[in-house]
Design a protein around this motif. Sequence first.
Motif, mmCIF file in Angstrom:
data_model
loop_
_atom_site.group_PDB
_atom_site.id
_atom_site.type_symbol
_atom_site.label_atom_id
_atom_site.label_comp_id
_atom_site.label_asym_id
_atom_site.label_seq_id
_atom_site.Cartn_x
_atom_site.Cartn_y
_atom_site.Cartn_z
ATOM 1 N N ARG A 157 1.170 9.247 5.629
ATOM 2 C CA ARG A 157 0.690 9.430 4.428
ATOM 3 C C ARG A 157 0.644 8.535 3.500
ATOM 4 O O ARG A 157 -0.377 8.461 2.735
ATOM 5 C CB ARG A 157 1.577 10.736 4.013
ATOM 6 N N ASP A 158 1.587 7.593 3.440
ATOM 7 C CA ASP A 158 1.394 6.466 2.479
ATOM 8 C C ASP A 158 0.424 5.509 2.799
ATOM 9 O O ASP A 158 -0.180 5.069 1.989
ATOM 10 C CB ASP A 158 2.899 6.083 2.413
ATOM 11 N N CYS A 159 0.169 5.205 4.048
ATOM 12 C CA CYS A 159 -0.768 4.383 4.636
ATOM 13 C C CYS A 159 -2.319 4.978 4.028
ATOM 14 O O CYS A 159 -3.178 4.199 3.482
ATOM 15 C CB CYS A 159 -1.045 4.175 5.822
ATOM 16 N N ARG A 160 -2.403 6.179 4.197
ATOM 17 C CA ARG A 160 -3.652 6.880 3.661
ATOM 18 C C ARG A 160 -3.871 6.871 2.210
ATOM 19 O O ARG A 160 -4.967 6.784 1.662
ATOM 20 C CB ARG A 160 -3.545 8.232 4.305
ATOM 21 N N ASP A 161 -2.748 6.826 1.460
ATOM 22 C CA ASP A 161 -2.701 7.042 -0.012
ATOM 23 C C ASP A 161 -3.091 5.457 -0.474
ATOM 24 O O ASP A 161 -3.915 5.488 -1.311
ATOM 25 C CB ASP A 161 -1.211 7.424 -0.405
ATOM 26 N N ALA A 162 -2.486 4.760 0.346
ATOM 27 C CA ALA A 162 -2.939 3.113 -0.216
ATOM 28 C C ALA A 162 -4.362 3.008 0.024
ATOM 29 O O ALA A 162 -5.086 2.265 -0.573
ATOM 30 C CB ALA A 162 -2.011 2.228 0.822
ATOM 31 N N GLN A 163 -5.053 3.514 1.173
ATOM 32 C CA GLN A 163 -6.210 3.311 1.527
ATOM 33 C C GLN A 163 -7.268 4.193 0.405
ATOM 34 O O GLN A 163 -8.188 3.489 0.191
ATOM 35 C CB GLN A 163 -6.516 3.806 3.010
ATOM 36 N N ALA A 180 5.619 5.570 -9.309
ATOM 37 C CA ALA A 180 5.678 6.495 -10.314
ATOM 38 C C ALA A 180 5.096 5.757 -11.643
ATOM 39 O O ALA A 180 4.505 6.069 -12.460
ATOM 40 C CB ALA A 180 6.861 7.118 -10.843
ATOM 41 N N LEU A 181 5.451 4.478 -11.588
ATOM 42 C CA LEU A 181 4.995 3.622 -12.893
ATOM 43 C C LEU A 181 3.501 3.038 -12.770
ATOM 44 O O LEU A 181 2.829 2.855 -13.674
ATOM 45 C CB LEU A 181 5.868 2.363 -13.089
ATOM 46 N N ALA A 182 2.915 2.764 -11.313
ATOM 47 C CA ALA A 182 1.684 2.358 -11.297
ATOM 48 C C ALA A 182 0.954 3.324 -10.201
ATOM 49 O O ALA A 182 0.891 2.701 -9.033
ATOM 50 C CB ALA A 182 1.928 0.909 -10.881
ATOM 51 N N PRO A 183 0.616 4.391 -10.420
ATOM 52 C CA PRO A 183 0.188 5.211 -9.260
ATOM 53 C C PRO A 183 -1.184 4.831 -8.724
ATOM 54 O O PRO A 183 -1.498 5.486 -7.727
ATOM 55 C CB PRO A 183 0.319 6.701 -10.073
ATOM 56 N N THR A 184 -1.753 4.116 -9.514
ATOM 57 C CA THR A 184 -3.144 3.741 -8.857
ATOM 58 C C THR A 184 -3.026 2.334 -7.973
ATOM 59 O O THR A 184 -4.244 1.982 -7.538
ATOM 60 C CB THR A 184 -4.111 3.421 -10.007
ATOM 61 N N ALA A 185 -1.869 1.777 -8.051
ATOM 62 C CA ALA A 185 -1.679 0.587 -7.190
ATOM 63 C C ALA A 185 -1.414 0.905 -5.729
ATOM 64 O O ALA A 185 -0.509 1.713 -5.449
ATOM 65 C CB ALA A 185 -0.406 -0.232 -7.691
ATOM 66 N N PRO A 186 -2.108 0.386 -4.802
ATOM 67 C CA PRO A 186 -1.974 0.756 -3.198
ATOM 68 C C PRO A 186 -0.734 0.157 -2.677
ATOM 69 O O PRO A 186 -0.152 0.664 -1.618
ATOM 70 C CB PRO A 186 -3.197 0.203 -2.427
ATOM 71 N N VAL A 187 -0.231 -1.127 -3.186
ATOM 72 C CA VAL A 187 0.884 -1.667 -2.520
ATOM 73 C C VAL A 187 2.046 -1.308 -2.515
ATOM 74 O O VAL A 187 2.650 -0.921 -1.315
ATOM 75 C CB VAL A 187 0.957 -3.367 -3.254
ATOM 76 N N PRO A 188 2.643 -0.222 -3.580
ATOM 77 C CA PRO A 188 3.941 0.361 -3.371
ATOM 78 C C PRO A 188 3.860 1.457 -2.212
ATOM 79 O O PRO A 188 4.738 1.566 -1.647
ATOM 80 C CB PRO A 188 4.163 0.801 -4.784
ATOM 81 N N TYR A 189 2.595 2.114 -1.999
ATOM 82 C CA TYR A 189 2.370 2.921 -0.844
ATOM 83 C C TYR A 189 2.615 2.141 0.444
ATOM 84 O O TYR A 189 3.371 2.859 1.424
ATOM 85 C CB TYR A 189 1.252 3.555 -1.010
ATOM 86 N N LEU A 190 1.804 1.292 0.593
ATOM 87 C CA LEU A 190 1.885 0.525 2.000
ATOM 88 C C LEU A 190 3.295 -0.057 2.241
ATOM 89 O O LEU A 190 3.592 -0.112 3.382
ATOM 90 C CB LEU A 190 0.763 -0.221 2.299
ATOM 91 N N ASN A 191 3.779 -0.550 1.183
ATOM 92 C CA ASN A 191 5.295 -0.731 1.560
ATOM 93 C C ASN A 191 6.349 0.032 1.701
ATOM 94 O O ASN A 191 7.215 -0.057 2.732
ATOM 95 C CB ASN A 191 5.718 -1.775 0.332
ATOM 96 N N ARG A 192 6.028 1.256 0.902
ATOM 97 C CA ARG A 192 7.035 2.417 1.166
ATOM 98 C C ARG A 192 6.800 2.796 2.700
ATOM 99 O O ARG A 192 7.707 3.429 3.411
ATOM 100 C CB ARG A 192 6.757 3.401 0.237
ATOM 101 N N ALA A 193 5.634 2.650 3.134
ATOM 102 C CA ALA A 193 5.268 3.255 4.486
ATOM 103 C C ALA A 193 6.174 2.226 5.605
ATOM 104 O O ALA A 193 6.450 2.836 6.647
ATOM 105 C CB ALA A 193 3.595 2.939 4.749
ATOM 106 N N LEU A 194 6.256 0.915 5.284
ATOM 107 C CA LEU A 194 7.001 -0.123 6.130
ATOM 108 C C LEU A 194 8.495 0.634 6.251
ATOM 109 O O LEU A 194 9.052 0.747 7.472
ATOM 110 C CB LEU A 194 6.939 -1.048 5.689
ATOM 111 N N ALA A 195 9.100 0.995 4.960
ATOM 112 C CA ALA A 195 10.352 1.436 5.048
ATOM 113 C C ALA A 195 10.487 2.962 5.773
ATOM 114 O O ALA A 195 11.519 3.167 6.507
ATOM 115 C CB ALA A 195 10.778 1.664 3.583
ATOM 116 N N GLU A 196 9.597 3.769 5.523
ATOM 117 C CA GLU A 196 9.588 5.021 6.406
ATOM 118 C C GLU A 196 9.591 4.640 7.825
ATOM 119 O O GLU A 196 10.058 5.510 8.842
ATOM 120 C CB GLU A 196 8.451 5.972 5.848
ATOM 121 N N GLU A 197 8.518 4.006 8.187
ATOM 122 C CA GLU A 197 8.639 3.735 9.623
ATOM 123 C C GLU A 197 9.809 3.137 10.052
ATOM 124 O O GLU A 197 10.125 3.275 11.598
ATOM 125 C CB GLU A 197 7.466 2.545 9.772
#
Length: 266
Positions: free
Chosen positions: A122-128, A81-98
Amino acid sequence: MRRPLDESNGFKTVSGDVENPAMQSGVRAATEQRWEDAERFFQIVLQQEPESASAYSNLGNVHLSKGRPELAITDFSRAIALAPTAPVPYLNRALAEEQLGVNAASSGNKAQADQHYQAALRDCRDAQARDAKEFAAYFNEGNVQVRVGQYEAALAAYSRAADLAPGIAGYRLRQAELLFQNARPADADLMMRGVVRKNPNYAEAQVALAAVEWVSGQQSKAEEHFDKAVSLDGRWRKMAFIRQQTRWPPALYDAMEKFLAIAGSS
């Protein structure tokens, strides 16, 4: 693969946080796996700078390392929410979801597991989408695709990750493992040989190559590579250890079991 916000490896900070002593202390503590200290320091940063996406992202990594995927998802979502253009929080959230998917599957709740796995994808693809060269996002996608049995998609994701980060031997090995799963044993053999040649002490690669060679009729070569792996760590003799330490697709586990049933018992 876990990534810190806007950095390549370890627990780091974005440039705006570098001068914060608490952030520096948190990064140091996390790097040393002093999780309680790291959590305390990142919380201090957030008291001082409530809109620090870096602090939330690193705090999420700490929670994930401590086996708290639900809390990690909350932290990564705040970072997003604070850094919506950064890919890293998405890919890390993907790990937690996995991880939540794995937990649900272990409890026998397949429907819930699938929901978490789809959220991870979805988070992986958002990061990509935010960074087409974010290799960890493709690697993480490959891991989840294996979980859901989509082996061609997993191969494509691992191949992309390996091409983007050719220096990471584990990425190329994972690509080779999926080549084997997708009925391309000769290609898998060739690629694994390349990994082993460059990384002779990479025990998992030696074991995986032994399995591939065994089922293709190259028994002596298979035994040679297996012996090398066992010389590095004797626990590779046990199928339970192999399953614990690896994330292979089913066909490779089957090949390894066939190898151990004969050669491993001698």
